[in-house]
Design a protein around this motif. Structure first.
Motif, short mmCIF file in Angstrom:
data_model
loop_
_atom_site.label_atom_id
_atom_site.label_comp_id
_atom_site.label_asym_id
_atom_site.label_seq_id
_atom_site.Cartn_x
_atom_site.Cartn_y
_atom_site.Cartn_z
N VAL A 140 0.84 -1.19 0.00
CA VAL A 140 0.00 0.00 0.00
C VAL A 140 0.88 1.24 0.00
N SER A 141 0.31 2.31 -0.46
CA SER A 141 0.99 3.60 -0.41
C SER A 141 1.01 4.08 1.04
N ARG A 142 2.18 4.55 1.48
CA ARG A 142 2.28 5.09 2.84
C ARG A 142 1.28 6.24 3.03
N TYR A 143 1.10 7.05 1.98
CA TYR A 143 0.18 8.19 2.10
C TYR A 143 -1.26 7.74 2.22
N ALA A 144 -1.64 6.70 1.48
CA ALA A 144 -3.00 6.17 1.60
C ALA A 144 -3.21 5.57 2.99
N MET A 145 -2.21 4.85 3.49
CA MET A 145 -2.31 4.24 4.82
C MET A 145 -2.44 5.31 5.90
N GLU A 146 -1.73 6.42 5.72
CA GLU A 146 -1.74 7.51 6.71
C GLU A 146 -2.84 8.53 6.44
N HIS A 147 -3.66 8.29 5.44
CA HIS A 147 -4.80 9.16 5.09
C HIS A 147 -4.36 10.60 4.86
N ARG A 148 -3.32 10.75 4.04
CA ARG A 148 -2.87 12.10 3.69
C ARG A 148 -2.46 12.13 2.23
N ASP A 149 -2.47 13.35 1.69
CA ASP A 149 -2.09 13.53 0.30
C ASP A 149 -0.58 13.56 0.17
N LEU A 150 -0.12 13.15 -0.98
CA LEU A 150 1.30 13.24 -1.30
C LEU A 150 1.67 14.71 -1.41
N ALA A 151 2.70 15.12 -0.68
CA ALA A 151 3.16 16.51 -0.72
C ALA A 151 3.64 16.83 -2.13
N ALA B 31 -9.87 -1.23 3.36
CA ALA B 31 -9.87 0.03 2.60
C ALA B 31 -9.29 1.17 3.44
N ALA B 32 -9.65 1.22 4.72
CA ALA B 32 -9.14 2.28 5.60
C ALA B 32 -7.63 2.17 5.78
N ALA B 33 -7.08 0.97 5.61
CA ALA B 33 -5.63 0.78 5.72
C ALA B 33 -4.91 1.18 4.43
N GLY B 34 -5.69 1.49 3.37
CA GLY B 34 -5.10 2.00 2.15
C GLY B 34 -5.07 1.03 0.98
N HIS B 35 -5.77 -0.12 1.09
CA HIS B 35 -5.74 -1.06 -0.02
C HIS B 35 -7.11 -1.16 -0.67
N ASP B 36 -7.11 -1.39 -1.99
CA ASP B 36 -8.36 -1.37 -2.75
C ASP B 36 -8.88 -2.76 -3.14
N ARG B 37 -8.24 -3.84 -2.69
CA ARG B 37 -8.66 -5.20 -3.02
C ARG B 37 -8.53 -6.06 -1.77
N GLN C 148 5.91 6.40 -1.48
CA GLN C 148 6.54 5.32 -0.71
C GLN C 148 5.57 4.17 -0.60
N ASN C 149 6.10 2.98 -0.69
CA ASN C 149 5.32 1.77 -0.56
C ASN C 149 5.64 1.12 0.78
N VAL C 150 4.62 0.59 1.44
CA VAL C 150 4.83 -0.20 2.66
C VAL C 150 4.08 -1.51 2.48
N VAL C 151 4.51 -2.52 3.21
CA VAL C 151 3.85 -3.81 3.18
C VAL C 151 3.10 -3.99 4.50
N LEU C 152 1.81 -4.26 4.38
CA LEU C 152 0.98 -4.50 5.56
C LEU C 152 0.63 -5.98 5.65
N GLU C 153 0.61 -6.47 6.87
CA GLU C 153 0.13 -7.82 7.15
C GLU C 153 -1.28 -7.69 7.71
N PHE C 154 -2.21 -8.43 7.13
CA PHE C 154 -3.59 -8.46 7.59
C PHE C 154 -3.87 -9.82 8.20
N ARG C 155 -4.44 -9.82 9.41
CA ARG C 155 -4.83 -11.06 10.09
C ARG C 155 -6.27 -10.94 10.53
N SER C 156 -6.99 -12.04 10.41
CA SER C 156 -8.38 -12.04 10.86
C SER C 156 -8.42 -12.07 12.39
N ARG C 157 -9.41 -11.41 12.93
CA ARG C 157 -9.65 -11.42 14.38
C ARG C 157 -11.07 -11.85 14.63
N PRO C 158 -11.31 -12.89 15.41
CA PRO C 158 -10.27 -13.73 15.99
C PRO C 158 -9.53 -14.47 14.89
#
Length: 176
Positions: free
Chosen positions: A65-76, A128-134, A82-92
Protein backbone atom coordinates in the motif's frame (compact mmCIF):
# COMPACT_ATOMS: atom_id res chain seq x y z
CA UNK A 1 -6.12 -27.81 -2.66
CA UNK A 2 -7.82 -29.00 -5.83
CA UNK A 3 -9.90 -31.98 -6.88
CA UNK A 4 -8.19 -34.60 -8.99
CA UNK A 5 -9.91 -37.83 -10.04
CA UNK A 6 -12.76 -37.07 -7.64
CA UNK A 7 -10.51 -36.61 -4.58
CA UNK A 8 -9.24 -33.54 -2.78
CA UNK A 9 -5.47 -33.26 -3.18
CA UNK A 10 -2.86 -30.73 -2.18
CA UNK A 11 -0.55 -29.64 -4.98
CA UNK A 12 2.52 -27.47 -4.92
CA UNK A 13 1.90 -24.52 -7.25
CA UNK A 14 3.46 -21.19 -8.06
CA UNK A 15 1.60 -18.12 -6.80
CA UNK A 16 1.29 -16.21 -10.07
CA UNK A 17 -1.01 -17.89 -12.50
CA UNK A 18 0.04 -18.58 -16.05
CA UNK A 19 -3.14 -19.79 -17.77
CA UNK A 20 -2.79 -22.65 -20.21
CA UNK A 21 -2.42 -21.39 -23.76
CA UNK A 22 -0.93 -18.03 -22.74
CA UNK A 23 2.71 -17.32 -23.61
CA UNK A 24 5.29 -17.59 -20.85
CA UNK A 25 6.34 -13.95 -21.38
CA UNK A 26 2.98 -12.97 -19.84
CA UNK A 27 4.67 -13.55 -16.46
CA UNK A 28 6.63 -10.34 -17.09
CA UNK A 29 4.10 -8.56 -19.28
CA UNK A 30 1.24 -9.15 -16.79
CA UNK A 31 2.94 -9.45 -13.38
CA UNK A 32 -0.33 -8.93 -11.49
CA UNK A 33 -1.65 -12.40 -12.38
CA UNK A 34 -1.14 -13.55 -8.80
CA UNK A 35 -4.65 -12.19 -8.17
CA UNK A 36 -7.77 -12.78 -10.24
CA UNK A 37 -10.09 -9.82 -9.86
CA UNK A 38 -13.68 -10.93 -9.35
CA UNK A 39 -14.84 -8.39 -11.91
CA UNK A 40 -12.61 -9.99 -14.56
CA UNK A 41 -13.61 -13.65 -14.03
CA UNK A 42 -15.72 -13.49 -17.20
CA UNK A 43 -12.89 -11.79 -19.12
CA UNK A 44 -9.21 -12.64 -18.75
CA UNK A 45 -9.98 -15.56 -16.40
CA UNK A 46 -12.94 -17.04 -18.34
CA UNK A 47 -11.01 -20.15 -19.39
CA UNK A 48 -10.36 -21.05 -15.73
CA UNK A 49 -13.47 -19.75 -13.93
CA UNK A 50 -15.95 -22.60 -13.84
CA UNK A 51 -13.27 -25.16 -14.68
CA UNK A 52 -10.14 -25.03 -12.49
CA UNK A 53 -10.93 -24.00 -8.93
CA UNK A 54 -8.83 -24.41 -5.83
CA UNK A 55 -8.35 -23.07 -2.33
CA UNK A 56 -5.38 -22.16 -0.23
CA UNK A 57 -5.41 -22.12 3.54
CA UNK A 58 -4.10 -18.91 5.09
CA UNK A 59 -4.42 -17.08 8.38
CA UNK A 60 -2.83 -13.86 7.11
CA UNK A 61 -2.19 -12.03 3.85
CA UNK A 62 0.13 -9.22 2.84
CA UNK A 63 -0.53 -6.18 0.68
CA UNK A 64 1.55 -3.37 -0.76
CA UNK A 65 0.00 0.00 0.00
CA UNK A 66 0.99 3.60 -0.41
CA UNK A 67 2.28 5.09 2.84
CA UNK A 68 0.18 8.19 2.10
CA UNK A 69 -3.00 6.17 1.60
CA UNK A 70 -2.31 4.24 4.82
CA UNK A 71 -1.74 7.51 6.71
CA UNK A 72 -4.80 9.16 5.09
CA UNK A 73 -2.87 12.10 3.69
CA UNK A 74 -2.09 13.53 0.30
CA UNK A 75 1.30 13.24 -1.30
CA UNK A 76 3.16 16.51 -0.72
CA UNK A 77 3.96 18.47 -3.92
CA UNK A 78 7.65 17.67 -3.49
CA UNK A 79 6.99 14.28 -1.92
CA UNK A 80 8.07 10.91 -3.20
CA UNK A 81 5.64 7.98 -3.30
CA UNK A 82 6.54 5.32 -0.71
CA UNK A 83 5.32 1.77 -0.56
CA UNK A 84 4.83 -0.20 2.66
CA UNK A 85 3.85 -3.81 3.18
CA UNK A 86 0.98 -4.50 5.56
CA UNK A 87 0.13 -7.82 7.15
CA UNK A 88 -3.59 -8.46 7.59
CA UNK A 89 -4.83 -11.06 10.09
CA UNK A 90 -8.38 -12.04 10.86
CA UNK A 91 -9.65 -11.42 14.38
CA UNK A 92 -10.27 -13.73 15.99
CA UNK A 93 -7.43 -15.46 14.19
CA UNK A 94 -8.62 -18.33 12.02
CA UNK A 95 -7.58 -20.35 9.03
CA UNK A 96 -9.34 -19.07 5.92
CA UNK A 97 -10.09 -20.99 2.73
CA UNK A 98 -9.14 -18.54 -0.01
CA UNK A 99 -10.88 -18.96 -3.36
CA UNK A 100 -8.41 -19.52 -6.22
CA UNK A 101 -8.19 -20.36 -9.89
CA UNK A 102 -5.39 -22.60 -11.11
CA UNK A 103 -3.87 -23.82 -14.35
CA UNK A 104 -1.60 -26.56 -15.68
CA UNK A 105 0.51 -24.82 -18.30
CA UNK A 106 2.58 -26.66 -20.87
CA UNK A 107 4.88 -25.19 -23.47
CA UNK A 108 7.39 -26.22 -26.06
CA UNK A 109 10.91 -26.57 -24.64
CA UNK A 110 9.78 -25.30 -21.22
CA UNK A 111 8.89 -27.28 -18.09
CA UNK A 112 5.24 -27.79 -17.17
CA UNK A 113 3.93 -25.32 -14.61
CA UNK A 114 1.17 -25.58 -12.04
CA UNK A 115 0.18 -22.10 -10.88
CA UNK A 116 -2.69 -20.27 -9.22
CA UNK A 117 -4.20 -16.87 -8.55
CA UNK A 118 -6.23 -15.86 -5.49
CA UNK A 119 -9.60 -14.29 -6.29
CA UNK A 120 -9.97 -10.75 -4.98
CA UNK A 121 -12.84 -8.32 -4.66
CA UNK A 122 -13.61 -4.93 -3.17
CA UNK A 123 -12.17 -4.70 0.34
CA UNK A 124 -14.07 -4.59 3.60
CA UNK A 125 -14.01 -1.18 5.31
CA UNK A 126 -11.03 -1.93 7.58
CA UNK A 127 -8.83 -3.02 4.63
CA UNK A 128 -9.87 0.03 2.60
CA UNK A 129 -9.14 2.28 5.60
CA UNK A 130 -5.63 0.78 5.72
CA UNK A 131 -5.10 2.00 2.15
CA UNK A 132 -5.74 -1.06 -0.02
CA UNK A 133 -8.36 -1.37 -2.75
CA UNK A 134 -8.66 -5.20 -3.02
CA UNK A 135 -9.07 -8.17 -0.68
CA UNK A 136 -8.92 -11.95 -0.95
CA UNK A 137 -12.19 -13.88 -0.80
CA UNK A 138 -12.42 -16.49 1.98
CA UNK A 139 -15.13 -19.01 1.17
CA UNK A 140 -17.25 -20.79 3.73
CA UNK A 141 -16.38 -24.41 4.48
CA UNK A 142 -19.86 -25.58 3.46
CA UNK A 143 -19.13 -24.35 -0.08
CA UNK A 144 -15.77 -26.09 -0.54
CA UNK A 145 -17.05 -29.14 -2.46
CA UNK A 146 -19.16 -27.02 -4.81
CA UNK A 147 -16.24 -24.63 -5.32
CA UNK A 148 -13.67 -27.35 -5.99
CA UNK A 149 -16.06 -29.18 -8.37
CA UNK A 150 -17.41 -26.23 -10.37
CA UNK A 151 -20.43 -26.57 -12.64
CA UNK A 152 -19.55 -24.47 -15.69
CA UNK A 153 -23.21 -24.51 -16.74
CA UNK A 154 -24.16 -22.64 -13.54
CA UNK A 155 -21.79 -19.70 -13.14
CA UNK A 156 -24.42 -17.91 -11.05
CA UNK A 157 -23.97 -20.56 -8.33
CA UNK A 158 -20.20 -19.97 -8.36
CA UNK A 159 -20.66 -16.21 -8.05
CA UNK A 160 -23.12 -16.90 -5.20
CA UNK A 161 -20.38 -18.82 -3.35
CA UNK A 162 -18.10 -15.78 -3.70
CA UNK A 163 -20.90 -13.52 -2.44
CA UNK A 164 -21.72 -15.77 0.54
CA UNK A 165 -18.16 -15.54 1.82
CA UNK A 166 -16.73 -15.56 5.29
CA UNK A 167 -16.38 -11.96 6.46
CA UNK A 168 -13.77 -11.83 9.20
CA UNK A 169 -12.52 -8.54 10.61
CA UNK A 170 -8.92 -7.86 9.54
CA UNK A 171 -6.40 -6.14 11.77
CA UNK A 172 -3.24 -4.89 10.14
CA UNK A 173 0.32 -3.99 11.03
CA UNK A 174 3.48 -3.07 9.17
CA UNK A 175 5.06 -6.27 7.97
CA UNK A 176 8.59 -5.04 7.48
Amino acid sequence: MIVENGRRVVKLMRYQCRPAGKPSFNDVKLPSTYNARRDSLGGYWKDLFGYSHGTIVANAFFENVSRYAMEHRDLAPDGKEQNVVLEFRSRPQQDMLIACLWSHWTGRDEPDLLSFAAITDDPPPEVAAAGHDRCIIPIKSEHVDAWLNPDRSNLAALYAILDDRDRPYYEHRLAA
